[in-house]
Write a protein that holds these residues in place. Structure first.
Motif, PDB file in Angstrom:
ATOM      1  N   ASP A  54     -45.672 -82.478 -11.228  1.00 46.08           N
ATOM      2  CA  ASP A  54     -46.191 -81.632 -10.153  1.00 46.08           C
ATOM      3  C   ASP A  54     -47.179 -80.625 -10.733  1.00 46.08           C
ATOM      4  N   SER A  57     -48.506 -74.684  -8.429  1.00 48.16           N
ATOM      5  CA  SER A  57     -48.032 -73.403  -8.955  1.00 48.16           C
ATOM      6  C   SER A  57     -47.962 -72.414  -7.803  1.00 48.16           C
ATOM      7  N   SER A  58     -47.625 -71.178  -8.130  1.00 47.02           N
ATOM      8  CA  SER A  58     -47.524 -70.155  -7.097  1.00 47.02           C
ATOM      9  C   SER A  58     -48.892 -69.791  -6.519  1.00 47.02           C
ATOM     10  N   VAL A  62     -53.275 -77.125  -9.497  1.00 40.45           N
ATOM     11  CA  VAL A  62     -54.259 -77.168 -10.587  1.00 40.45           C
ATOM     12  C   VAL A  62     -55.030 -78.478 -10.480  1.00 40.45           C
ATOM     13  N   ASP A 111     -49.166 -70.226 -20.221  1.00 44.29           N
ATOM     14  CA  ASP A 111     -48.535 -71.416 -19.642  1.00 44.29           C
ATOM     15  C   ASP A 111     -47.019 -71.262 -19.537  1.00 44.29           C
ATOM     16  N   PHE A 116     -47.068 -67.814 -13.128  1.00 43.23           N
ATOM     17  CA  PHE A 116     -47.627 -68.829 -12.241  1.00 43.23           C
ATOM     18  C   PHE A 116     -46.562 -69.740 -11.632  1.00 43.23           C
ATOM     19  N   GLU A 117     -45.346 -69.658 -12.098  1.00 45.72           N
ATOM     20  CA  GLU A 117     -44.232 -70.465 -11.605  1.00 45.72           C
ATOM     21  C   GLU A 117     -44.562 -71.962 -11.632  1.00 45.72           C
ATOM     22  N   PHE A 118     -45.023 -72.431 -12.785  1.00 46.69           N
ATOM     23  CA  PHE A 118     -45.284 -73.856 -12.969  1.00 46.69           C
ATOM     24  C   PHE A 118     -43.961 -74.607 -13.069  1.00 46.69           C
ATOM     25  N   ASP A 119     -44.003 -75.882 -12.693  1.00 49.87           N
ATOM     26  CA  ASP A 119     -42.881 -76.786 -12.902  1.00 49.87           C
ATOM     27  C   ASP A 119     -42.714 -76.968 -14.416  1.00 49.87           C
ATOM     28  N   PHE A 122     -44.722 -79.703 -15.933  1.00 50.04           N
ATOM     29  CA  PHE A 122     -46.142 -79.386 -16.010  1.00 50.04           C
ATOM     30  C   PHE A 122     -46.414 -78.451 -17.186  1.00 50.04           C
ATOM     31  N   VAL A 123     -45.528 -77.505 -17.437  1.00 49.53           N
ATOM     32  CA  VAL A 123     -45.679 -76.605 -18.585  1.00 49.53           C
ATOM     33  C   VAL A 123     -45.701 -77.426 -19.872  1.00 49.53           C
TER      34      VAL A 123
END
Length: 160
Positions: A54, A57-58, A62, A111, A116-119, A122-123
């Protein structure tokens, strides 16, 4: 070096300075490395997206275009740093490599921060693209820097 002419032709001492051939610049090889890294990171992002990672992000999703764009941007900064270090550092290759390791590590910080509340997947993919891009660009530039090291610096005894 002073050159004295034979006695019958001697009028003055002539100063001869050795001419150094200027080696090729770092940036052409850096641009090739940049292109390879941009293509590689884009392919990695496409594969990650196809695998179900995914990219949201918040602040939004991307886009895939961000991968080559940021790879090129950061690689160009690295090329500029290399060109500067060739002129100012006593040991340009080592200084460049250490600087790039530190900057690559610092590039991972945004990152992994929860801003950014990435999955989490994804990080991981994003961090991997940073490391892979650096692993492509830095060695290719550093090799050229080693070739340019002899501009006015003494040659170490073990390399003579």
């Amino acid at each position: 070096m002073t050159l004295y002419l034979p006695e019958h032709r001697r009028t003055t001492a002539v100063e001869i300075t050795p001419v150094r051939e200027r080696p090729a610049p770092v940036w052409p090889r850096g641009l090739v490395a940049t292109a390879v890294a941009a293509i590689t990171t884009t392919l990695m992002a496409v594969i990650a997206k196809a695998a179900g990672v995914d990219f949201g992000s918040s602040v939004g999703v991307v886009p895939l275009a961000a991968f080559p764009m940021l790879t090129v941007y950061c690689s160009l900064i690295g090329i500029i740093i290399a060109e500067v270090m060739i002129r100012v550092a006593k040991m340009p290759r080592s200084t460049f490599q250490i600087t790039m390791i530190v900057l690559t590590g610092l590039s991972l910080v945004p990152d992994v921060l929860p801003f950014f509340e990435f999955d989490l997947t994804f990080v991981g993919a994003l961090c991997l693209t940073h490391v892979v891009a650096a692993a492509i660009v830095v060695p290719l530039i550093a090799v050229r820097m080693e070739e340019r090291r002899g501009l006015g610096l003494p040659t170490p005894a073990h390399r003579r």
